[in-house]
Scaffold this active site. Structure first.
Site, PDB file in Angstrom:
ATOM      1  N   HIS A  48       0.821  -1.214   0.000  1.00 18.38           N
ATOM      2  CA  HIS A  48       0.000   0.000   0.000  1.00 18.38           C
ATOM      3  C   HIS A  48       0.853   1.262   0.000  1.00 18.38           C
ATOM      4  CE1 HIS A  48      -2.974   2.871   1.959  1.00 18.38           C
ATOM      5  NE2 HIS A  48      -3.653   2.398   0.947  1.00 18.38           N
ATOM      6  N   HIS A  50      -7.140  13.018   2.805  1.00 14.97           N
ATOM      7  CA  HIS A  50      -6.568  11.674   2.645  1.00 14.97           C
ATOM      8  C   HIS A  50      -5.164  11.536   3.221  1.00 14.97           C
ATOM      9  CE1 HIS A  50      -5.152   8.153   0.076  1.00 14.97           C
ATOM     10  NE2 HIS A  50      -6.287   7.708   0.565  1.00 14.97           N
TER      11      HIS A  50
END
Length: 754
Positions: free
Chosen positions: A495, A653
């Site tokens: 990720h 984010h």
């Protein structure tokens, strides 16, 4: 038969006659207070060995058992905050319609993944309780009740507020009964030419079993009667997904009018069931388990295994049935029986189902009803000059912090990779790709680099949920072009957002890096708020080299110089730094404080460390977009913890961690969740440059300003708008608007200086 027994010798003893070396077993104490006399064992006594020492019990936490909020209910609260934006009259009208669509798609995914996982655990008997003590069954019951309430609220915001206000602005979503005769005639012609040919009515009777209902498809439950026998029959008509959900209706003025496609089909069902009488027509929608579980066998090709599981995804069991509130009881019972859906999984909605259709309304060309257009500015470090400079020349002078979408992604990160692909002195490019756009310039640049003879490695995470097919396609395109494609590590998702460029400069080799919080996706970089550092720092370059060696080879490195890397180092590193702030505060350091900005805060070890910091007197401030399992402001536990949530035009984010006494800022890809800390490769980078750290501090100051519009979390799990009504705070700040103005001012000042 002999009644004597032979004792088994105990290691380390010297048995004789079967008894020596054995001690008698425990004897119950006498009840009269006298001293017990243990009889000597005889050869006829059964030998009872002494039990080993009792198991040492795990240390009981001094923190209260009810210190966590439920993560699933916290997520539903997050989606309710999205709904609050749709209800907010200060938002432009078409943006409110957009938030209604976002709410709907968010809830779809929540059911496909989170609720599906809970149902699977409940049905297989894995009744592991959540951190807040709820069983899967209890969580499902609470989710069902909460989902029904917010689904109705969602529909009412549309029906009672957004839809009437849209009509007042000349944007109408009408039903069949609202149309004029001329409009009906034109739409009937459209139905015959464009819709009727793709419809397939499926009868349900002994010769026709109940059809498969695909996930998220819109369907019509139809009951018809035979005019002669008066027998009632059931049929299902699937609303095709290859025609617009909202059909444009021609009008005689400048108004924009839509008709839901299910209304058009319902009005023409007579042509599908010729000779039958229509009794009832109701819309319904099924959500299925879409959480792919890939068995990662080291001996099997991961790509093939994932493709097999993706083929099964569409056949996952139902986890939700959405129906209109006009559906009759007997039709609902038939659907429950045939679909094998529990009554608790039914969500009854007034009005239209599936308001993701409102994306079509948001696309209407009415700029007066939308946010003002925003064009990201080129970061001053990469601004055009009279003498063009490469990104590499800029980075040799110092690190650059980019803040998207305020700083342009295309003229910073994208340009970095594109220049690396075309630069003849670049020897190698190593890149992680988690999610990217359909026409990705990043992928194109990697393909160009491979065609130019450079060593190119792309670590494509093909297990990125709901982007699996797209990533498989890109992986194959890259492989065809000669890129070395790696699919990550067994058991872990990759990720992290990292890029490494190796460049020959004279007799030396220099490494250039990008580490960020967001994906290499130019489209979402205009909608998501993210941070990234571009650097030529040799230490960071060495760390990224080691990391890519771990990702592509058999290296098992777990410690780095300037990075924290999960699954080994992020939780440990964050908790240790929290403890250091506690020690600094106790030593009298007035700078001791902790500030987090992240998407989700769920990990119990991190939360407990924050509780201990609060109890020690350290001020803790958290800005969280979504889930928060921490209870702030609880007396004796979290008096010094303050949690707020900022939602707005851009999706917040970035993940940033600030430790005041240590004067450290870290940015990266990891949220404080189990999946990020235990089951993913994540990277946090310390932002060491003081000028860049100051910019992160300014961002925190803006987020945490008492006048910034947000929601604040209370100890009971409730969220309150802030500043609260009647607080007298004026003017109220919008954090994202402030960021846009600051970056625009910097760009303007640079332009004027030139």
């Amino acid at each position: 038969m002999s009644t004597s027994s032979t004792a088994v010798p105990v290691k380390g003893t010297e048995p004789s006659n079967g008894t020596r070396g054995l001690e008698p077993g425990p004897t119950a104490p006498p009840t009269d207070g006298s001293t017990a006399t243990v009889p000597a064992p005889t050869t006829t006594d059964a030998a009872v060995p002494v039990s080993p020492p009792a198991r040492t019990r795990a240390r009981v936490s001094e923190l209260p058992d009810d210190r966590y909020l439920n993560r699933e209910l916290s997520w539903l609260d997050f989606n309710a905050r999205v709904l609050a934006l749709a209800e907010d009259p200060s938002q432009p009208l078409l943006e409110r319609a957009k938030f209604l669509a976002i709410f709907a798609s968010n809830l779809d995914e929540f059911y496909m993944v989170r609720v599906a996982g809970l149902k699977r655990r409940n049905e297989t008997g894995l009744a592991v309780r959540s951190a807040d003590g709820l069983s899967p069954r209890e969580q499902l019951a609470r989710i069902a009740a909460r989902s029904q309430a917010i689904a109705v609220a969602h529909a009412r915001v549309f029906l009672d507020h957004v839809r009437p206000e849209l009509e007042a602005e000349g944007i109408c979503i009408l039903r069949w009964g609202d149309l004029s005769d001329d409009q009906r005639a034109r739409l009937s012609a459209y139905f015959s030419a464009q819709v009727f040919p793709v419809l397939t009515p499926l009868a349900v009777d002994p010769a026709h079993p109940f059809p498969y209902i695909s996930g998220l498809s819109l369907n019509l439950a139809v009951t018809v009667r035979d005019p002669e026998g008066r027998t009632e029959r059931f049929a299902r008509v699937k609303v095709p997904n290859n025609v617009p959900r909202l059909v444009r209706v021609r009008t005689d003025d400048d108004s924009i009018t839509f008709l839901p496609i299910e209304d058009l089909i319902s009005a023409h069902l007579g042509s599908l069931f010729t000779g039958m009488e229509l009794a009832e027509v109701h819309a319904f929608r099924v959500t299925r388990n879409a959480d792919v579980e890939v068995e990662e066998d080291r001996d099997e090709d991961l790509l093939q295994s994932l493709e097999r599981e993706l083929a099964r995804r569409r056949f996952g069991p139902p986890v939700r049935l959405e129906v209109t509130d006009t559906m009759s009881e007997h039709v609902l019972e038939l659907l429950l029986r045939e679909l094998d859906v529990h009554p608790g999984d039914v969500v009854t909605v007034p009005g239209l189902l599936d308001l993701t259709a409102l994306w079509a309304v948001h696309a209407v060309d009415r700029p007066d009803l939308k946010d003002e257009p925003f064009v990201p500015a080129t970061h001053p470090a990469f601004a055009d000059r009279e003498t063009p400079r490469s990104v590499f020349a800029t980075l040799r002078e110092g690190d650059v912090l980019v803040h998207h979408p305020y700083d342009s992604f295309s003229t910073s990160v994208q340009r970095f990779i594109e220049q690396a692909a075309s630069d003849p002195n670049v020897l190698a490019i190593k890149q992680t790709l988690y999610r990217t756009s359909g026409d990705s310039p990043i992928v194109d640049a990697l393909i160009d680099a491979a065609a130019a003879g450079k060593q190119v490695v792309a670590l494509v995470e093909i297990k990125a949920r709901f982007d699996e097919q797209a990533n498989i396609r890109w992986a194959r395109e890259l492989e065809k072009a000669g890129v070395h494609v790696v699919y990550g590590l067994v058991g872990l998702k990759t990720h992290c957002k990292t890029s490494l460029v190796v460049r020959q400069e004279g007799s030396t080799i220099r490494r250039y890096c990008h580490i960020g919080t967001g994906n290499y996706n130019p489209k979402t970089a205009r909608l998501y708020e993210d941070l990234g550092v571009l650097t030529a720092d040799p230490t960071i370059g060495a760390d990224l080299t080691d990391l890519f060696n771990s990702l592509t080879g058999y290296s098992r490195q777990t410690s780095y110089r300037s990075l924290l890397v999960a699954p080994y180092g992020v939780r440990r590193g964050i908790v240790r730094r929290i403890e250091d702030e506690i020690d600094a505060h106790r030593a009298g350091d007035a700078n001791a404080r902790i500030r987090f900005k992240l998407n989700s805060l769920v990990d119990e070890q991190v939360i407990d460390a924050l509780y201990r910091a609060s109890q020690a007197g350290v001020r803790v401030e958290v800005v969280v977009r979504g889930i928060c399992a921490l209870r702030p402001g609880r007396s004796g536990l979290s008096d010094n913890i303050h949690v707020r949530s900022i939602l707005g035009r851009f999706l917040e984010h970035s993940r940033v961690f600030h430790f005041g006494a240590a004067d450290e800022y870290w940015i990266g890809s990891a949220d404080m969740m189990h999946r990020n800390l235990d089951r993913r490769v994540e990277v946090l980078l310390r932002v060491a440059d003081p000028s860049l750290a100051d910019k992160l501090g300014e961002m925190f100051d803006s987020c945490l300003d008492p006048a910034t519009r947000c929601w604040t979390l209370h100890a009971d799990g409730s969220w309150e708008p802030s500043p609260p009504p009647g607080s007298g705070v004026s003017p109220v700040r919008d954090h994202q608007a402030e960021m846009m103005m600051r970056h625009a001012a910097v760009a303007m000042a640079l332009a004027e200086s030139e």
